[in-house]
Design a protein around this motif. Structure first.
Motif, PDB file in Angstrom:
ATOM      1  N   ILE A   6       6.296 -16.595  -7.897  1.00  0.00           N
ATOM      2  CA  ILE A   6       5.352 -17.140  -8.872  1.00  0.00           C
ATOM      3  C   ILE A   6       5.233 -16.202 -10.069  1.00  0.00           C
ATOM      4  N   LEU A   7       5.267 -14.887  -9.826  1.00  0.00           N
ATOM      5  CA  LEU A   7       5.230 -13.934 -10.937  1.00  0.00           C
ATOM      6  C   LEU A   7       6.472 -14.066 -11.823  1.00  0.00           C
ATOM      7  N   VAL A   8       7.614 -14.304 -11.218  1.00  0.00           N
ATOM      8  CA  VAL A   8       8.827 -14.517 -12.002  1.00  0.00           C
ATOM      9  C   VAL A   8       8.682 -15.793 -12.828  1.00  0.00           C
ATOM     10  N   LEU A   9       8.161 -16.848 -12.211  1.00  0.00           N
ATOM     11  CA  LEU A   9       7.935 -18.095 -12.922  1.00  0.00           C
ATOM     12  C   LEU A   9       7.000 -17.886 -14.113  1.00  0.00           C
ATOM     13  N   LYS A  10       5.975 -17.062 -13.914  1.00  0.00           N
ATOM     14  CA  LYS A  10       5.045 -16.758 -15.001  1.00  0.00           C
ATOM     15  C   LYS A  10       5.767 -16.113 -16.183  1.00  0.00           C
ATOM     16  N   SER A  11       6.684 -15.209 -15.895  1.00  0.00           N
ATOM     17  CA  SER A  11       7.381 -14.510 -16.975  1.00  0.00           C
ATOM     18  C   SER A  11       8.383 -15.413 -17.688  1.00  0.00           C
ATOM     19  N   LEU A  12       8.811 -16.495 -17.043  1.00  0.00           N
ATOM     20  CA  LEU A  12       9.798 -17.391 -17.629  1.00  0.00           C
ATOM     21  C   LEU A  12       9.195 -18.636 -18.278  1.00  0.00           C
ATOM     22  N   ILE A  28      -2.337 -14.334   2.242  1.00  0.00           N
ATOM     23  CA  ILE A  28      -1.847 -12.950   2.338  1.00  0.00           C
ATOM     24  C   ILE A  28      -0.440 -12.944   2.937  1.00  0.00           C
ATOM     25  N   GLN A  29      -0.180 -13.867   3.862  1.00  0.00           N
ATOM     26  CA  GLN A  29       1.143 -13.961   4.487  1.00  0.00           C
ATOM     27  C   GLN A  29       2.220 -14.382   3.494  1.00  0.00           C
ATOM     28  N   TYR A  30       1.808 -14.958   2.384  1.00  0.00           N
ATOM     29  CA  TYR A  30       2.738 -15.387   1.341  1.00  0.00           C
ATOM     30  C   TYR A  30       2.829 -14.360   0.210  1.00  0.00           C
ATOM     31  N   GLY A  31       2.289 -13.177   0.461  1.00  0.00           N
ATOM     32  CA  GLY A  31       2.396 -12.083  -0.496  1.00  0.00           C
ATOM     33  C   GLY A  31       1.308 -12.044  -1.547  1.00  0.00           C
ATOM     34  N   PHE A  32       0.284 -12.866  -1.424  1.00  0.00           N
ATOM     35  CA  PHE A  32      -0.806 -12.868  -2.392  1.00  0.00           C
ATOM     36  C   PHE A  32      -1.721 -11.674  -2.132  1.00  0.00           C
ATOM     37  N   GLU A  54       0.812  -1.208   0.000  1.00  0.00           N
ATOM     38  CA  GLU A  54       0.000   0.000   0.000  1.00  0.00           C
ATOM     39  C   GLU A  54       0.851   1.266   0.000  1.00  0.00           C
ATOM     40  N   ASP A  55       2.030   1.203   0.602  1.00  0.00           N
ATOM     41  CA  ASP A  55       2.881   2.398   0.641  1.00  0.00           C
ATOM     42  C   ASP A  55       3.830   2.472  -0.549  1.00  0.00           C
ATOM     43  N   GLY A  56       3.667   1.545  -1.533  1.00  0.00           N
ATOM     44  CA  GLY A  56       4.432   1.623  -2.761  1.00  0.00           C
ATOM     45  C   GLY A  56       5.707   0.798  -2.799  1.00  0.00           C
ATOM     46  N   ASP A  57       6.047   0.112  -1.713  1.00  0.00           N
ATOM     47  CA  ASP A  57       7.254  -0.710  -1.703  1.00  0.00           C
ATOM     48  C   ASP A  57       7.032  -2.002  -2.484  1.00  0.00           C
ATOM     49  N   ILE A  58       8.042  -2.426  -3.199  1.00  0.00           N
ATOM     50  CA  ILE A  58       7.961  -3.674  -3.944  1.00  0.00           C
ATOM     51  C   ILE A  58       8.159  -4.839  -2.986  1.00  0.00           C
ATOM     52  N   VAL A  59       7.253  -5.811  -3.070  1.00  0.00           N
ATOM     53  CA  VAL A  59       7.353  -7.010  -2.240  1.00  0.00           C
ATOM     54  C   VAL A  59       8.051  -8.072  -3.079  1.00  0.00           C
ATOM     55  N   ASN A  60       9.318  -8.330  -2.798  1.00  0.00           N
ATOM     56  CA  ASN A  60      10.052  -9.288  -3.620  1.00  0.00           C
ATOM     57  C   ASN A  60      10.582 -10.472  -2.829  1.00  0.00           C
ATOM     58  N   ASP A  61      10.157 -10.605  -1.595  1.00  0.00           N
ATOM     59  CA  ASP A  61      10.654 -11.715  -0.784  1.00  0.00           C
ATOM     60  C   ASP A  61       9.537 -12.658  -0.337  1.00  0.00           C
ATOM     61  N   LYS A  62       8.451 -12.669  -1.088  1.00  0.00           N
ATOM     62  CA  LYS A  62       7.316 -13.532  -0.762  1.00  0.00           C
ATOM     63  C   LYS A  62       7.083 -14.524  -1.898  1.00  0.00           C
ATOM     64  N   LEU A  63       6.401 -15.584  -1.609  1.00  0.00           N
ATOM     65  CA  LEU A  63       6.127 -16.627  -2.585  1.00  0.00           C
ATOM     66  C   LEU A  63       5.449 -16.078  -3.833  1.00  0.00           C
TER      67      LEU A  63
END
Length: 62
Positions: free
Chosen positions: A18-24, A50-54, A5-14
């Motif tokens: 999965i988004l990286v896997l989607k792009s590959l 939600i705890q896994y970044g979803f 919500e504050d604009g920070d990128i969440v890059n340490d969650k499952l």
């Protein structure tokens, strides 16, 4: 891009992995992964994804 919500990128969650896997992955292959993921999440409703970044709209994003 996944942000909090504050604009920070969440890059340490499952979900970000999965988004990286989607792009590959081939779109047809990823569709199978998405279907399996939906099955698992629906089969275990007590897990707080939600705890896994979803985010709430994770199905739309995937």
């Amino acid at each position: 891009m996944l942000t909090t919500e504050d604009g920070d990128i969440v890059n340490d969650k499952l979900f970000s992995y999965i988004l990286v896997l989607k792009s590959l992955t081939n779109p047809n292959d990823f569709q199978s992964i998405k279907e399996q993921l939906i099955f698992i999440i629906e089969d275990y409703p007590l897990i707080d994804i939600i705890q896994y970044g979803f985010p709430e709209n994770w199905r739309d994003i995937l």
